[in-house]
Design a protein around this motif. Sequence first.
Motif, mmCIF file in Angstrom:
data_model
loop_
_atom_site.group_PDB
_atom_site.id
_atom_site.type_symbol
_atom_site.label_atom_id
_atom_site.label_comp_id
_atom_site.label_asym_id
_atom_site.label_seq_id
_atom_site.Cartn_x
_atom_site.Cartn_y
_atom_site.Cartn_z
ATOM 1 N N VAL A 1 0.945 -1.432 0.059
ATOM 2 C CA VAL A 1 0.067 0.055 0.017
ATOM 3 C C VAL A 1 0.871 1.388 -0.056
ATOM 4 N N ILE A 2 0.687 2.255 -0.966
ATOM 5 C CA ILE A 2 1.229 3.553 -0.781
ATOM 6 C C ILE A 2 0.253 4.703 -0.739
ATOM 7 N N LEU A 3 0.858 5.625 0.175
ATOM 8 C CA LEU A 3 -0.459 6.202 0.604
ATOM 9 C C LEU A 3 0.047 7.980 0.886
ATOM 10 N N ASN A 4 -0.699 8.919 0.142
ATOM 11 C CA ASN A 4 -0.685 10.424 0.537
ATOM 12 C C ASN A 4 -2.077 10.786 0.810
ATOM 13 N N PRO A 5 -2.582 10.447 2.096
ATOM 14 C CA PRO A 5 -3.863 10.578 2.614
ATOM 15 C C PRO A 5 -4.286 12.068 2.687
ATOM 16 N N PRO A 6 -5.497 12.626 2.732
ATOM 17 C CA PRO A 6 -6.060 13.718 3.217
ATOM 18 C C PRO A 6 -5.857 14.016 4.856
ATOM 19 N N TYR A 7 -5.273 15.055 4.917
ATOM 20 C CA TYR A 7 -5.114 15.507 6.452
ATOM 21 C C TYR A 7 -5.896 16.337 7.282
ATOM 22 N N SER A 8 -7.259 16.339 6.506
ATOM 23 C CA SER A 8 -8.469 16.952 7.209
ATOM 24 C C SER A 8 -8.992 16.493 8.463
ATOM 25 N N LEU A 9 -9.817 16.973 9.342
ATOM 26 C CA LEU A 9 -10.254 16.643 10.558
ATOM 27 C C LEU A 9 -11.348 15.504 10.272
ATOM 28 N N THR A 10 -11.547 14.334 11.078
ATOM 29 C CA THR A 10 -12.312 13.276 10.835
ATOM 30 C C THR A 10 -13.839 13.958 10.603
ATOM 31 N N SER A 11 -13.976 15.107 11.563
ATOM 32 C CA SER A 11 -15.362 15.452 11.684
ATOM 33 C C SER A 11 -15.779 16.228 10.279
ATOM 34 N N ARG A 12 -15.042 16.578 9.403
ATOM 35 C CA ARG A 12 -15.365 16.978 8.212
ATOM 36 C C ARG A 12 -15.996 16.022 7.031
ATOM 37 N N GLY A 13 -15.921 14.929 7.548
ATOM 38 C CA GLY A 13 -16.361 13.636 6.498
ATOM 39 C C GLY A 13 -17.955 13.869 6.474
ATOM 40 N N THR A 14 -18.342 13.173 5.449
ATOM 41 C CA THR A 14 -19.958 12.906 5.517
ATOM 42 C C THR A 14 -20.333 12.268 6.360
ATOM 43 N N GLU A 15 -21.753 12.133 6.528
ATOM 44 C CA GLU A 15 -22.455 11.181 7.634
ATOM 45 C C GLU A 15 -22.158 9.676 7.208
ATOM 46 N N GLU A 16 -22.255 9.711 5.906
ATOM 47 C CA GLU A 16 -21.841 8.284 5.619
ATOM 48 C C GLU A 16 -20.465 7.563 5.903
ATOM 49 N N ASP A 17 -19.285 8.360 5.808
ATOM 50 C CA ASP A 17 -18.184 8.396 6.330
ATOM 51 C C ASP A 17 -17.812 8.067 7.626
ATOM 52 N N ILE A 18 -18.618 8.704 8.324
ATOM 53 C CA ILE A 18 -18.494 8.658 9.700
ATOM 54 C C ILE A 18 -19.325 7.663 10.382
ATOM 55 N N LYS A 19 -20.258 7.300 9.634
ATOM 56 C CA LYS A 19 -21.231 6.140 9.990
ATOM 57 C C LYS A 19 -20.181 4.623 9.743
ATOM 58 N N ILE A 20 -19.597 4.730 8.663
ATOM 59 C CA ILE A 20 -18.593 3.330 8.502
ATOM 60 C C ILE A 20 -17.415 3.447 9.312
ATOM 61 N N LEU A 21 -16.625 4.609 9.473
ATOM 62 C CA LEU A 21 -15.762 4.283 10.673
ATOM 63 C C LEU A 21 -16.267 4.047 11.795
ATOM 64 N N LYS A 22 -17.314 4.339 12.360
ATOM 65 C CA LYS A 22 -18.073 3.681 13.442
ATOM 66 C C LYS A 22 -18.277 2.260 13.459
ATOM 67 N N GLU A 23 -18.600 1.800 12.256
ATOM 68 C CA GLU A 23 -18.887 0.473 12.014
ATOM 69 C C GLU A 23 -17.506 -0.470 12.205
ATOM 70 N N LEU A 24 -16.754 0.195 11.487
ATOM 71 C CA LEU A 24 -15.322 -0.235 11.511
ATOM 72 C C LEU A 24 -14.314 -0.042 12.761
ATOM 73 N N ASP A 25 -14.969 0.500 13.737
ATOM 74 C CA ASP A 25 -14.290 0.743 15.055
ATOM 75 C C ASP A 25 -13.222 1.496 14.638
ATOM 76 N N VAL A 26 -13.012 2.536 13.755
ATOM 77 C CA VAL A 26 -12.067 3.480 13.625
ATOM 78 C C VAL A 26 -12.457 4.630 14.330
ATOM 79 N N LYS A 27 -11.403 5.320 15.226
ATOM 80 C CA LYS A 27 -11.831 6.486 16.016
ATOM 81 C C LYS A 27 -10.553 7.329 16.025
#
Length: 483
Positions: free
Chosen positions: A133-159
Amino acid sequence: MQIIEKIENSRKIVSLNNEIYKQKLFEQYFTPLDIVKYMCSLLSDGKNLKILDAGAGVGNLGAIASLNFLESNANRQIDLTSVEWDERLIPTIINNMHIIKNEYENFNFSVFNESFYTFAKTNLENNALFDRVILNPPYSLTSRGTEEDIKILKELDVKTPNAYANFIELSYRLLSDDGELVAIVPRSFCNGTRFTNFRLKMIENVNIEFIHSFISRKEVFKEYGVFQEVVIIKLTKNKIDKIGICISDKLNKSNFEEFDIEKVIFKNDIYKFIHIPDKKDDKKILDKIYKLPSTLKQLGLTISTGKVVEYREKNLLENRENEKVAIMLYQRNLVNDKIDFSVESKSKPYLKKNEETAHKILESGNFIVMKRMSYKENKKRITSVILKKEDFNNESIAIENHLNYIHQDGKGLELNLTIGLNAFLNSEILDMHIRRFNGHTQINASDIMSLPMPAYDTLVKVGKLILENKIEKDKIENLLYKG
């Protein structure tokens, strides 16, 4: 024009045409060619490889990583998966992939125009894993994500608090048994309590093989005007004995050294701070620091932040009159290694004693008090002073929020222990160590909790010798760091 030049040209064109506000909003910047090449060179060889480029941008990281493997062995099979949420970038990615495909029949690619969180969830559920895996990810806050993104992160236990940490965690979870991940990310995950759970999970699931730290924070994404302090990190599923560290603005390993894992991640540190040695004398400092056998918690002690927040405390008084009060201790009262209540200020000097303030008040005892604000320009990063029993003068004391204090279940410490511990906190070796990893303007309670410390008996012994004036100042550190 060579393949790599064509891919790099596509990055420059898209960067010019892409709105600057969008880049700043999501804090994602396309990786310049020299950094791409360096990152790709860190990936180990392999026969047939499945590569993932998450948050692909124009796809240059995955493309050049694939090219490296194909050019070194034209017979191997390379399968590249690129994931990018911005639909306007998809044609550029696909075009770059076809440039490679036209030269190498054994190169296959897939491009997904969706959120990486959605992609990761689907692939984790299907156990679809990747070798590199090679990666240059976005640096923004998690809280700026969409409702769907935040929902998925919660399901995957990513905090985690930032998108880049989410990308790293999901990416290493997608690694195969011998998998590797190389990413360029902010250095902020290395210490502080906000990333504690992220570090604990990462260390449990993968090994840090290599870290490249840049001397200047202005070099990496200078064409975008970004001055964030970043590192390139390599994670692996393979077992390692040492962690490679390189500190340089040059994109090579000319300033490379290997360190024992315990000298980068201290075994007794409950927060698992990641220390990046960056000076020639760091090895000597680390040899002394990491051997210290204890921690504040193991000493039976706790550090807390002062509980009186001046601007919102309603029970502060200008005059004590007939009220039962506690004396207020402010950071300005720490003067020349002593407590001095005679310092004049506009702050109210008393806190009314009542049920509402009872938990904010200390009764007579020996405590260590330290300023939270700490700047690299300061003579010492830790400013700590002993608050002695006699300083209470038959009064109670309340500590303001700009100070931290060390106590034992809310009560004072034994005097010799207090003196020995304060000597350790003021030692030159510890000051150099703090400067190595603390890039903040504060010394937080977690910074002190994470520190290795001398054994209880050593601190008591040193404290007694200091109290009885039986030790010369220049010999104190020898005792503290040799036990």
